[in-house]
Design an enzyme around this catalytic site. Structure first.
Site: not given
Length: 798
Positions: A706, A749, A389-390
């Site tokens: 879930s 998942k 992300k960075t």
């Protein structure tokens, strides 16, 4: 002869009993006192000299009792009976201390009042026959009223007396005995020896208090007059003459130190910088106002460096400095592809972002200058740690030709960290937004707000609320930092936020951002990332050459499968670094020229495997199902275990489950009971059996709906004595009617199931659209079963 010890404390003893009436006389040695009067129930420090030393020695050898009488004329050297008052106080010598070669200091405790009836002569010291004369106590309302008035007056006098300790005022309030209070007050206020002697000679306690109140009122008036005189003297000082005199001295000192010229040169330099700067009109006006204050202030003033620091901040900010932005979309795509492998959807959205900004800037500058409202989109990259992300933010800055700066928001709890501190505080400074802009050197950098989901809040404010203005394109063109107190334009700044999870980001803040989900990498993507980025970076970081270390593909895959289990690649890079270090040791110690890293050498270097395939131990006992979950670090598998025992039909839940997950377990238990006949379960067994449902990793909190379907499978397998397939991962929410409802995080998942070695995943049918997000190599390797009702799951999972 004795003198008072002015440095010793004078106070009351603990006894409050009065001497009973006694008519017989007794013989006592008489100790003369100069300039002091001894009262009963008080401790008296005295300095012993001359013949009195012999008196004290003999008294210490007997009963330690002496009589204390005050000398009428303090100038008499050797007092005789005619020089002493007739009324005094008997006292007991508590202890004697010798100050080396000097006089002896004794501490005595007053006992009873007495009157001399006869004197004895011829001895080495004075002796007399004495008659005890107790004071007359007259209980009643008058005595009580006088006692209260005495306490109040004594406190007033002591509070007006300089250097009176607070403890003295507290002690006065504690005395309930009228006579003891009278003697304590007479001892501790400023009274002459004659006045104290007259108080001692009065028989009635009521009359004693009246006489003492008269003297105290006079003393209080004198103290009040003295305070008024001092106040008037201070007020009559000519302030203007005093200031003129001090300024003349200050100018002379400056002239001697040569500071006048340097201060003027510094002021001229600041004025030139303010004039030449490209700051806003509001900021320039504020800077000039502070400059005028600085010129009128001495450099030694405490406020002088504070104003200089404020001016430096105003002058160092990039008010008009901008980076020349590049809008070349093919070049930007090349930068993103070279820096990151995979993440195709994320990179495509960033390319769209760059292309839209480039087009709108070009056309707005020609058709509607200054209109950049639609360019103020705030991107928020959400995903597990280590997915890039960075580094994506850095790549965006490089692709657009802008400077890059970042601010970590993890653990920030003070609103001042965002908006800055007001200048009235010591050590005040701008907030981290303005600090980042100054660090970047331009007013249009790419500004990364890292870990925005980890902002806290406490009594110092809510930083997330302060960020609302920063991230709102309609407001941030006039961002006002508390320290600067002038508007600064943030509309050209590209803000990119990162987070691990969305749940902890406040709703109003999340509403201002466009969420881009990053779900993690597959094994093949990790392999390519390692080959293209991680291995070359670690070889360079360890000062190795490419022809000295070679990583085989099987070795990298072994690290990925057996030593790391993560959504990102941070742990993978750490293990690659560890292997590089081991390789350097072999190059040095054994003289190797080239190290080839195979899967066998990975086992040798990294020791035993940290992970093994979850299906290597097949589930052969009923009551266990494999669920799928989403955590802050990506997807994960979640075992759900059920056990039954003799009991009364109770359901026990463990594993640090949240309220929603507990409700899912209760729904699952109720569903299995309702379908007992369909599942060939004896309904009576629920009345005589307790069920314990546990989700391992009990230290980690778990919540969400879930796992409902997986819980049904665990309970159904338990009561039907049929094990659930160990290669099947299950996710989905359930209802009491047996419907399977959709859930989130399907991609993460499924990736977790693939990493764990599962071959089949059971999903809600309404999540079928989410399968388009699954990478092709993962989708081809797995089987997906879509269920609308629990009956579909029961057929596929056993």
């Amino acid at each position: 002869m004795t003198h008072s010890d002015s440095n010793a404390p004078v106070g009351a003893n603990d006894s409050t009993e009065h001497t009973p009436i006694d008519t017989h006389t007794e013989r006592l040695p008489i100790l003369p006192l100069r300039d002091m009067v001894a009262f009963p129930m008080m401790k008296i420090p005295v300095i012993i000299a001359g013949s009195s030393a012999t008196l004290v020695e003999e008294a210490m050898a007997s009963d330690r009792m002496v009589g204390l009488l005050t000398v009428k004329d303090a100038d008499v050297e050797e007092p005789q009976p005619e020089h002493l008052y007739d009324v005094g106080t008997t006292a007991k010598i508590l202890h004697v201390r010798n100050k080396g070669d000097g006089p002896v200091v004794a501490l005595l405790e007053g006992a009873h009042r007495f009157r001399v009836s006869a004197w004895h002569s011829g001895g080495p010291y004075l002796e007399a026959d004495i008659l005890r004369t107790p004071e007359v106590l007259e209980p009643g309302n008058e005595l009580e009223a006088l006692q209260r008035q005495l306490k109040t007056t004594v406190k007033d006098v002591l509070s007006m007396t300089p250097n009176t300790p607070e403890e003295a005022l507290e002690v006065i309030s504690q005395f309930d005995d009228a006579l003891q209070l009278t003697y304590v007050a007479a001892t501790n206020v400023n009274l002459s020896a004659e006045t104290r002697q007259s108080l001692l000679e009065i028989d009635s306690v009521v009359d004693k208090i009246r006489e003492l109140l008269a003297h105290l009122s006079h003393e209080k008036e004198m103290l009040d007059i003295g305070r008024r005189i001092q106040s008037e003297i201070r007020e009559k000082m000519d302030n203007s003459k005093r200031e003129f005199f001090l300024r003349q001295q200050l100018d002379a000192i400056k002239k001697e130190l040569g500071e006048t010229e340097s201060g003027s040169a510094e002021s001229d330099e600041y004025r030139d910088r303010i004039t030449q700067s490209r700051m806003s009109d509001e900021a320039r006006k504020e800077a000039l106002k502070e400059m005028e204050r600085l010129e009128q202030m001495s450099p030694q003033s405490a406020e002088y460096p504070m104003i200089r620091t404020y001016l430096d901040w105003l002058l160092d900010l990039p008010w008009a400095a901008v980076s020349e932005e590049r809008g070349d979309v093919p070049a930007a795509r090349g930068v993103l592809d070279s820096d990151h492998f995979g993440l195709e959807e994320v990179k495509e959205r960033l390319i769209e972002f760059i292309a839209v900004r480039s087009l709108m800037k070009e056309r707005n500058s020609l058709e509607n200058p200054g209109d950049t409202g639609a360019m103020g989109v705030i991107l928020c990259l959400v995903g597990p740690p280590g997915v890039g992300k960075t580094s994506l933010g850095r790549s965006v800055a490089r692709a657009m030709g802008r400077e890059f700066t970042r601010m970590s928001l993890g653990g920030v709890r003070d609103e001042s960290e965002i908006r800055g501190h007001r200048r009235t505080y010591i050590g005040a400074m701008p907030g981290r937004i303005i600090q980042g802009i100054k660090r970047a050197g331009t007013r249009n950098p790419v500004f990364m707000l890292d870990e925005i989901d980890k902002i806290g809040q406490d009594w110092r404010g809510d930083p997330s609320s302060a960020l609302l203005e920063v991230l709102d394109p309609a407001q941030n063109s006039a961002f006002r930092d508390h320290y600067l107190d002038v508007d600064f334009d943030l509309s050209d700044v590209i803000f990119i936020a990162t987070a691990n999870q969305l749940d902890t980001i406040p709703g109003p803040l999340r509403d201002r951002m466009e969420i881009i989900q990053i779900d993690g990498y597959t094994e093949m993507e990790k392999l390519q990332i390692a080959k293209r980025h991680l291995i070359p970076r670690q070889i360079m970081a360890h000062s190795l050459r490419e022809d000295e270390v070679t990583f085989m593909e099987d070795a990298v895959l072994k690290i990925i499968r057996d030593y790391t289990r993560e959504a990102g690649v941070r742990s993978l890079e750490r293990h690659l670094a560890a292997i590089c270090r081991k390789g350097i040791v072999h190059l040095n110690e054994q003289g190797w020229t080239h190290v080839v890293i195979t899967d066998a050498m990975v086992r040798q270097y990294l020791k035993r495997e940290r992970f093994e395939s979850e299906i290597s131990e097949a589930i052969r006992i009923p009551g266990i199902a494999t669920g799928l979950a989403v955590t802050s670090v990506g997807g994960d598998i979640l075992y759900i275990e059920a056990s039954k025992m003799a009991g009364k039909g109770r359901l026990t839940l463990t594993g640090k489950l949240g309220d929603v997950m507990k409700e899912s377990a209760e729904i699952a238990f109720s569903y299995v009971r309702s379908k007992a006949e369909q599942l060939h379960i004896d309904p009576d067994i629920f009345e005589t059996t307790d069920v314990h449902l546990h989700v391992p990793a009990g230290a980690l909190p778990k919540d969400g709906p879930s796992a409902g379907v997986a819980m049904v499978m665990a309970l159904a397998g338990l009561f039907t004595n049929r094990p659930v397939r160990s290669d099947v991962g299950i996710t989905g929410e359930i209802t009491l009617r047996g419907r399977v409802l959709p859930v989130g995080g399907i991609k993460m998942k499924v990736l977790a199931a693939h990493r764990a070695g599962l071959s089949t995943v059971i999903l809600p049918r309404r999540n079928e659209k989410d399968l388009d997000d699954i990478p092709r190599e993962v989708a081809d390797a797995m089987t997906f079963i879509l269920a609308e009702r629990l009956d579909d799951v029961l057929e596929a999972a056993f």
